[in-house]
Enzyme design. Sequence first.
Site, PDB file in Angstrom:
ATOM      1  N   CYS A   1      -7.324  -2.296  -9.298  1.00 19.79           N
ATOM      2  CA  CYS A   1      -6.931  -3.583  -8.736  1.00 19.79           C
ATOM      3  C   CYS A   1      -8.114  -4.351  -8.159  1.00 19.79           C
ATOM      4  CB  CYS A   1      -5.815  -3.403  -7.726  1.00 19.79           C
ATOM      5  SG  CYS A   1      -6.330  -3.025  -6.076  1.00 19.79           S
TER       6      CYS A   1
ATOM      7  N   SER B 287      -2.286   7.164   0.510  1.00 23.70           N
ATOM      8  CA  SER B 287      -3.653   7.281  -0.001  1.00 23.70           C
ATOM      9  C   SER B 287      -4.530   7.926   1.058  1.00 23.70           C
ATOM     10  CB  SER B 287      -4.197   5.888  -0.330  1.00 23.70           C
ATOM     11  OG  SER B 287      -3.417   5.315  -1.343  1.00 23.70           O
ATOM     12  N   LEU B 288      -4.953   9.154   0.775  1.00 21.60           N
ATOM     13  CA  LEU B 288      -5.781   9.874   1.756  1.00 21.60           C
ATOM     14  C   LEU B 288      -7.270   9.586   1.525  1.00 21.60           C
ATOM     15  CD1 LEU B 288      -4.153  13.424   1.864  1.00 21.60           C
ATOM     16  CD2 LEU B 288      -3.977  11.608   3.568  1.00 21.60           C
TER      17      LEU B 288
ATOM     18  N   CYS C 254      -6.988  -7.942   0.788  1.00 15.63           N
ATOM     19  CA  CYS C 254      -6.480  -6.803   1.553  1.00 15.63           C
ATOM     20  C   CYS C 254      -7.363  -6.591   2.779  1.00 15.63           C
ATOM     21  CB  CYS C 254      -6.485  -5.539   0.699  1.00 15.63           C
ATOM     22  SG  CYS C 254      -5.782  -4.120   1.565  1.00 15.63           S
TER      23      CYS C 254
ATOM     24  N   CYS D  17       2.738  -2.241 -11.936  1.00 12.57           N
ATOM     25  CA  CYS D  17       2.049  -2.122 -10.658  1.00 12.57           C
ATOM     26  C   CYS D  17       1.893  -3.540 -10.120  1.00 12.57           C
ATOM     27  CB  CYS D  17       0.683  -1.463 -10.889  1.00 12.57           C
ATOM     28  SG  CYS D  17      -0.293  -1.371  -9.388  1.00 12.57           S
TER      29      CYS D  17
ATOM     30  N   CYS E 189     -10.963  -0.480   2.164  1.00 13.73           N
ATOM     31  CA  CYS E 189     -11.393   0.741   1.450  1.00 13.73           C
ATOM     32  C   CYS E 189     -12.689   0.405   0.694  1.00 13.73           C
ATOM     33  CB  CYS E 189     -10.323   1.209   0.474  1.00 13.73           C
ATOM     34  SG  CYS E 189      -8.739   1.473   1.272  1.00 13.73           S
TER      35      CYS E 189
ATOM     36  N   CYS F  70     -13.001  -0.341  -3.211  1.00 14.38           N
ATOM     37  CA  CYS F  70     -11.980  -1.186  -3.834  1.00 14.38           C
ATOM     38  C   CYS F  70     -12.397  -2.643  -3.897  1.00 14.38           C
ATOM     39  CB  CYS F  70     -10.677  -1.048  -3.042  1.00 14.38           C
ATOM     40  SG  CYS F  70      -9.431  -2.233  -3.528  1.00 14.38           S
TER      41      CYS F  70
ATOM     42  N   GLU G 134      -3.343  -9.781  -9.065  1.00  8.38           N
ATOM     43  CA  GLU G 134      -3.263  -9.082 -10.348  1.00  8.38           C
ATOM     44  C   GLU G 134      -2.014  -8.213 -10.388  1.00  8.38           C
ATOM     45  OE1 GLU G 134      -6.852  -6.827 -10.831  1.00  8.38           O
ATOM     46  OE2 GLU G 134      -8.087  -8.542 -10.259  1.00  8.38           O
TER      47      GLU G 134
HETATM   48  S1  SF4 Z   1      -7.351   0.457  -2.088  1.00  4.92           S
HETATM   49 FE1  SF4 Z   1      -5.451  -0.614  -1.563  1.00  4.92          FE
HETATM   50  S2  SF4 Z   1      -5.374  -0.542   0.678  1.00  4.92           S
HETATM   51 FE2  SF4 Z   1      -7.502  -0.075   0.106  1.00  4.92          FE
HETATM   52  S3  SF4 Z   1      -8.552  -2.081   0.176  1.00  4.92           S
HETATM   53 FE3  SF4 Z   1      -7.843  -1.743  -1.948  1.00  4.92          FE
HETATM   54  S4  SF4 Z   1      -5.857  -2.783  -2.023  1.00  4.92           S
HETATM   55 FE4  SF4 Z   1      -6.350  -2.464   0.134  1.00  4.92          FE
END
Ligand code: SF4
Length: 349
Positions: free
Chosen positions: A334, A215-216, A111, A104, A115, A118, A91
Site C-alpha cells: 500500500c 501487525s506486530l 496514515c 484490500c 511504520c 511503509c 489505493e
Molecule cells: S503499515 Fe499500515 S499502519 Fe503502518 S503506516 Fe502503513 S498504512 Fe499505516
Amino acid sequence: MQHLLDPSSWKSLTGWFAERGQPAFRAAQIRKWIFEGRAESFQGMSDLPKSLRDELAAGYQLWTSKVVRHLQSADGTEKLLLELSDGGRIECVLLRDGERRSICISTQVGCAMGCVFCASGLDGVDRNLTGGEIVEQMLLLQRLLPARERLSHIVVMGMGEPLANLENLLPALDEASAEDGLGISHRRITISTVGLPKQLQRLCDLNTRYHLAVSLHAPNDALRNQIVPVNKNIGLREIIHAADRYFEVSGRRLTFEYVLLAGVNDQLRHAHELAALLRSRQALLNVIPYNPVAGLPYKTPSPAAVHKFRDILVAAGINVKFRQRKGDEINAACGQLRRSEPALSQIDS
Ligand code: SF4
C-alpha cells in the site's frame, strides 16, 4: 450533493421517496442495482421511471472518486489508484487466489502510525475516509469481476489505520455484510491494525465478529518502537492484552502480522522472542517478507534467512504461514502507487 453510497444516505432516501409519493420499496430496488446489479449510473436502473432516475441524479451522487490508474499483474492482482473529490488519493486492490476474490481497502488518506517501511505513512495522515468512500472502493473493485463472480473476502489493510476511523469503517462494513449489501459474512472480513487498545475495547463492547489481524513487526518494545513509532505510546503488552480480550469476546482466532525486514527484525533471536510471545496463544502468525519501496532503505530478507526464521517458529509449535507476495510488479504494497503517480492536475497542465 449527498453521496448515495454513504451508509447514512439510505435513511434519508426513504424520506426522499415519501416526499415524492414514491413507494418505500424504491430504496430496496436501488440497493439491488448498486450492490448486485453493479449499476454505473442512475440511468442504468431500468426498472425505475425515467423521471425518477433524473431526479435521483440531480439529488444524489453515486460515485465521488475517479480511477486515476488501473494496474493488472500477471498473477491476477488488480490495483486501483483513486482520486477523491478533494484531490486526496488512495489505493485499493483485488486479489485472486483460487476461488477467493479478496479485496484490500483503505480507510484514511495517508496514515499517522508512521511504520518506517511503509509508503502510505510517509507524509502522515490527511483525513479519514467517509463511509461512502470506503463502500465505493468495494464496489469499484467488484466491478472488475465478471458478472458470475462475487467478492468473497475483505481485508481492511490498505492505506490508513482502520481503528483510527471506526466511526466510518463500521457502517461501511455493515453494508459489506448486509444481506441486501454485498452479503460477505463477518468471518470473511478482516480488520488489520497496529493495535490501538481503546479502539479494540470498543470493538469488544460493540460485540463485532470481524477477524482481527494485529501487525506486530517486532517481538519486543525496543525494536517495535523503531519500526512502528506509535508503539512508544502504547507498548506491546497492552496491545496483546487488548487482542486477547477481543479473542475472548468475539471467539475469532487472532492473526498476528510480521513484515520481515532484512537485517532489522529477521534475526534468529527475534524468531525465538516472537515464538515466546505467541506460544500460549491460539493465533495464526502471518510472516510477510518485505516488498521493497522506492526511496526507503529496507530490503527483502534472503530465502535462507526466511527459512531459518520459519524453522524456529515451526519448531516452537507456532501456527505460522509465510505469505506469498502478490502483485509485486504493480506496486501492490500500500501507498507505493500513490507516490509514484503525478496528480491529475499535474497531468492536465
Ligand atoms: S503499515 Fe499500515 S499502519 Fe503502518 S503506516 Fe502503513 S498504512 Fe499505516
